[in-house]
Design a protein around this motif. Sequence first.
Motif, short mmCIF file in Angstrom:
data_model
loop_
_atom_site.label_atom_id
_atom_site.label_comp_id
_atom_site.label_asym_id
_atom_site.label_seq_id
_atom_site.Cartn_x
_atom_site.Cartn_y
_atom_site.Cartn_z
N ASP A 103 0.96 -0.71 -0.20
CA ASP A 103 0.19 -0.40 0.31
C ASP A 103 0.41 0.87 -0.10
N THR A 104 0.54 2.47 -0.65
CA THR A 104 1.38 3.66 -0.69
C THR A 104 0.23 4.35 0.09
N LEU A 105 1.35 5.25 1.19
CA LEU A 105 0.57 5.79 2.69
C LEU A 105 1.07 6.44 2.79
N GLU A 106 1.21 7.70 3.92
CA GLU A 106 1.12 9.26 3.81
C GLU A 106 1.14 9.66 5.30
N LEU A 107 2.41 9.66 5.45
CA LEU A 107 2.09 10.59 7.04
C LEU A 107 2.70 12.22 7.42
N SER A 108 2.46 12.43 8.57
CA SER A 108 2.61 14.01 8.58
C SER A 108 3.30 14.09 9.64
N ILE A 109 4.14 14.60 9.86
CA ILE A 109 5.26 14.57 10.84
C ILE A 109 5.28 16.30 11.49
N TYR A 110 5.63 15.96 12.87
CA TYR A 110 4.96 17.46 13.26
C TYR A 110 6.47 18.00 13.89
N PHE A 126 8.06 14.73 15.89
CA PHE A 126 7.10 13.78 16.12
C PHE A 126 5.77 13.08 15.71
N LEU A 127 5.57 12.29 15.36
CA LEU A 127 5.03 10.97 14.56
C LEU A 127 4.16 10.49 14.92
N PRO A 128 2.82 10.74 15.25
CA PRO A 128 1.53 10.18 15.84
C PRO A 128 0.67 9.63 15.01
N PHE A 129 0.82 8.38 15.21
CA PHE A 129 -0.40 7.02 14.06
C PHE A 129 -1.32 6.50 14.88
N GLN A 130 -2.39 6.37 14.15
CA GLN A 130 -3.87 5.53 14.57
C GLN A 130 -3.34 4.32 13.37
N ASP A 131 -3.70 3.30 13.75
CA ASP A 131 -3.54 2.22 13.16
C ASP A 131 -4.93 0.75 13.05
N ASP A 132 -5.18 -0.03 12.38
CA ASP A 132 -5.90 -0.74 12.46
C ASP A 132 -5.95 -2.36 14.13
N THR A 133 -4.96 -2.00 14.51
CA THR A 133 -4.59 -2.65 15.62
C THR A 133 -5.07 -2.27 16.57
N CYS A 177 -1.65 13.84 26.27
CA CYS A 177 -1.60 12.16 25.01
C CYS A 177 -1.94 12.73 23.74
N PRO A 178 -1.37 13.51 23.37
CA PRO A 178 -2.10 14.51 21.61
C PRO A 178 -2.85 12.93 21.11
N ILE A 179 -3.82 13.37 20.62
CA ILE A 179 -4.62 11.86 19.94
C ILE A 179 -3.73 12.43 18.33
N PRO A 180 -3.45 11.51 17.84
CA PRO A 180 -3.13 11.56 16.10
C PRO A 180 -4.29 12.09 15.32
N PRO A 181 -4.47 13.05 14.85
CA PRO A 181 -5.14 13.41 13.41
C PRO A 181 -5.01 12.41 12.63
N PRO A 182 -6.55 12.57 12.26
CA PRO A 182 -7.22 12.22 11.12
C PRO A 182 -6.26 11.23 10.20
N GLU A 183 -5.80 12.82 9.58
CA GLU A 183 -4.64 12.82 8.46
C GLU A 183 -3.15 11.32 9.13
N ASN A 184 -3.81 11.33 9.62
CA ASN A 184 -2.86 10.47 10.72
C ASN A 184 -3.01 8.55 10.50
N VAL A 185 -4.37 8.55 10.73
CA VAL A 185 -4.75 7.09 10.15
C VAL A 185 -3.89 5.80 9.13
N LEU A 186 -3.60 5.13 9.60
CA LEU A 186 -3.44 4.41 8.62
C LEU A 186 -4.46 2.90 8.57
N PRO A 187 -5.58 2.89 7.60
CA PRO A 187 -6.59 1.89 7.05
C PRO A 187 -5.48 0.22 6.70
N LEU A 188 -4.55 -0.13 7.64
CA LEU A 188 -3.84 -1.13 7.65
C LEU A 188 -3.31 -1.52 9.12
#
Length: 204
Positions: A103-110, A126-133, A177-188
Amino acid sequence: MRILFLFLLLCITSAVHAQKNYAESLAEYREGYRNKFLEEGPRQPLKPEEVKLLRFFEADSTFKVEANFRRTRDEKPFEIPTSSGKTKTFVKFGIASFVLKGDTLELSIYRNLMTARLPMYRDHLFLPFQDDTNGDSTYGGGRYIDMEISDIQYGKLMIDFNKAYNPYCAYSDGWNCPIPPPENVLPLAIEAGEKDFEKGEDKK
């Protein structure tokens, strides 16, 4: 035919050794991560006897990816909500694009504008992210990866999800604790890095 066989055997052997070396270096990194909680003093989320309860996925170098990094300039500061209901001020530093599991993916870094004023965190990213786990094998609020500006070389950036860690909120209450923004939600599912913390259960 024999030459081809020997070549393939050499490639397989090299790959096995590389994975073993990577697993060993990651084990050392995680031991340092555990020790950090023991050295931070009274204001930390885990008691010394709880540090042994930290759990991680097995080392998997396929979750260490090289990303193309694009610097985003002229970004305006914005507020990221935290678990406590408060907000913290960040600015987007750039976007990392990469291929993972096909999968081609993108994450924003802050950058955190408050901590960026401190000399020791001046180059921190800082790289926060969410995923399917999340909410299953990992903390429901997402995970973080730390990096430095110097990690970006010639438009490239290594992202190692094996070094993803939990925010302090995964261990105890009372943290922002910062909540990862919607743009950093990975679909896997990112089955790498730190697992959810299960207090009172000694699991690997």
